[in-house]
Enzyme design. Structure first.
Site, PDB file in Angstrom:
ATOM      1  N   HIS A 103       5.211 -21.408 -62.700  1.00 39.60           N
ATOM      2  CA  HIS A 103       5.629 -22.764 -63.101  1.00 39.60           C
ATOM      3  C   HIS A 103       4.587 -23.841 -62.807  1.00 39.60           C
ATOM      4  O   HIS A 103       4.928 -24.967 -62.428  1.00 39.60           O
ATOM      5  CB  HIS A 103       6.952 -23.123 -62.429  1.00 39.60           C
ATOM      6  CG  HIS A 103       8.135 -22.362 -62.945  1.00 39.60           C
ATOM      7  ND1 HIS A 103       8.211 -21.869 -64.229  1.00 39.60           N
ATOM      8  CD2 HIS A 103       9.305 -22.016 -62.329  1.00 39.60           C
ATOM      9  CE1 HIS A 103       9.378 -21.255 -64.400  1.00 39.60           C
ATOM     10  NE2 HIS A 103      10.051 -21.323 -63.264  1.00 39.60           N
ATOM     11  N   HIS A 163      13.765 -26.949 -67.000  1.00 39.39           N
ATOM     12  CA  HIS A 163      14.327 -25.930 -66.116  1.00 39.39           C
ATOM     13  C   HIS A 163      15.693 -26.374 -65.592  1.00 39.39           C
ATOM     14  O   HIS A 163      15.983 -26.263 -64.395  1.00 39.39           O
ATOM     15  CB  HIS A 163      13.357 -25.668 -64.957  1.00 39.39           C
ATOM     16  CG  HIS A 163      13.525 -24.345 -64.284  1.00 39.39           C
ATOM     17  ND1 HIS A 163      14.549 -24.080 -63.402  1.00 39.39           N
ATOM     18  CD2 HIS A 163      12.800 -23.197 -64.356  1.00 39.39           C
ATOM     19  CE1 HIS A 163      14.438 -22.839 -62.944  1.00 39.39           C
ATOM     20  NE2 HIS A 163      13.382 -22.281 -63.521  1.00 39.39           N
ATOM     21  N   GLU A 165      15.768 -21.135 -70.409  1.00 41.07           N
ATOM     22  CA  GLU A 165      14.458 -21.773 -70.508  1.00 41.07           C
ATOM     23  C   GLU A 165      13.783 -21.358 -71.825  1.00 41.07           C
ATOM     24  O   GLU A 165      13.304 -20.237 -71.961  1.00 41.07           O
ATOM     25  CB  GLU A 165      13.594 -21.370 -69.326  1.00 41.07           C
ATOM     26  CG  GLU A 165      14.217 -21.656 -67.968  1.00 41.07           C
ATOM     27  CD  GLU A 165      13.631 -20.798 -66.864  1.00 41.07           C
ATOM     28  OE1 GLU A 165      12.390 -20.787 -66.713  1.00 41.07           O
ATOM     29  OE2 GLU A 165      14.410 -20.113 -66.157  1.00 41.07           O
TER      30      GLU A 165
END
Length: 358
Positions: A114, A185, A322
């Site tokens: 991420h 997210h 996601e």
């Protein structure tokens, strides 16, 4: 029973989101179409809350999150955040691009996750424009940011349409070749935060394949059929029905933490998933321009943190959908490309259409 709200703006304190971080001010921003209302902070461009009417017309906050900026700063679960430069994992934090090798931070050993240690989720975004129904934020990510190449300019536009679609739209440019994979997210519980487990939600995923992973949750490069596996959501299925099945892929992820390959309808915007809250009747259809969607079932939430309304982050009390390119695509030439070249404009859009089931 989830909390319901008569006036969303009284559910959260604007002052609790005001802070100066490295010379930039954070705040809480509200958008509404008069029926649906969202709260967003420019710290990590995070979706803090989304108030949606249930089958009885009562507003439920269907996004899990915190009620103050300090808890978001401490957050390690990417609650509601825009994540990047690369959403999901890059194996061992390494990739090659344009005959150069790049080494990124390892923040999810042995991988990069991420966007790294201080990814987009932990930066203060500039507020470009705000109206009743839209909020546009911008982030300038300099060359070498978390060791990624090129100066990147990224905007995200949150909006709520008159037809009750909640949308995230991205646009980005870069002055040198780079890789880019961004997504929101959000952790969803369509019964409302505080309603307990989300595993009784019904879920449909418009996919015939998923990308199996190794024990470090890195795709092997294969495309596996979902048929006759716990990954078959081609018909609406209770999320928790097979989440603990004796399947090696579920052992690797401690549940679902996998990318699904969306069926290409030929349209730019395709149906990705439909989730329905079993108690509230709130139904959310997800449409996206992205080729994949990651289902994560909150396997590592541990009831250690105080969320909004004094609630805790119980394990599997929420799930993520996601919309994204595939994990580790920079190292998988067989996957859709995530390279952004100078002169190109990256665009991505995901819409969440809401209605109530009988």
């Amino acid at each position: 029973m989830a909390l319901t709200h008569d006036d969303p703006r009284k559910a959260l304190s604007d002052a609790a989101f005001q802070k100066n971080i490295a010379g930039k001010d954070t705040g809480l921003y509200w958008i509404t179409n008069g029926r649906f209302t969202a709260a967003i902070t420019n710290y990590g461009a995070r979706l803090v809350a989304l108030f949606v009417p249930d089958r009885d017309g009562k507003l439920r906050d269907v996004v899990v999150g915190f009620d103050n900026i300090d808890d978001y700063i401490r957050d390690k679960d990417y609650q509601g955040a825009i994540v990047g430069r690369y959403a999901n994992r890059i194996a061992r934090g390494r990739f090659s691009l344009d005959e150069k090798e790049y080494t990124l931070a390892i923040n999810n050993a042995p991988n990069h996750l991420h966007g790294g240690i201080v990814g987009f989720s932990a930066q203060v975004w500039d507020v470009l424009r705000t109206t009743d129904q839209e909020l546009e934020l911008r982030l300038l990510s300099p060359d070498g940011d978390e060791r990624y190449p090129g100066n990147l300019q990224l905007t995200v536009r949150y909006s709520i349409s008159d037809t009750n679609e909640v949308s995230f739209e991205f646009e980005a440019t870069c002055d040198a070749p780079t890789v880019l994979n961004v997504c929101n997210h959000a952790y969803w519980n369509l019964n409302g935060q505080g309603s307990g487990s989300a595993m009784n939600h019904e879920l449909f995923i418009n996919a015939g394949h998923f990308t199996p992973v190794d024990e470090f949750l890195i795709p092997t490069g294969d495309f596996a059929f979902v048929t006759n596996t716990p990954f078959d959501f081609s018909k609406p299925t209770r999320i928790g029905e097979r989440v603990d099945a004796d399947h090696p892929q579920l052992v690797y992820g401690a549940g679902y933490d996998h990318n699904f390959v969306l069926i290409d309808s030929g349209d730019e915007r395709k149906l990705a998933a439909v989730a329905t809250g079993d108690e509230s009747g709130i139904r959310m259809a997800v449409y996206t321009t992205e080729p994949g969607i990651q289902l994560y079932t909150g396997n590592y939430l541990q009831a250690l943190h105080r969320l909004k309304y004094g609630l805790s982050d119980e394990r599997r009390s929420a799930f993520c959908l996601e919309t994204q390119h595939f994990p580790d695509s920079p190292n998988k030439p067989e996957f859709p490309s995530v390279v952004l070249w100078p002169g190109e404009v990256f665009r991505s859009r995901t819409d969440h259409a809401f209605l109530t089931a009988p």
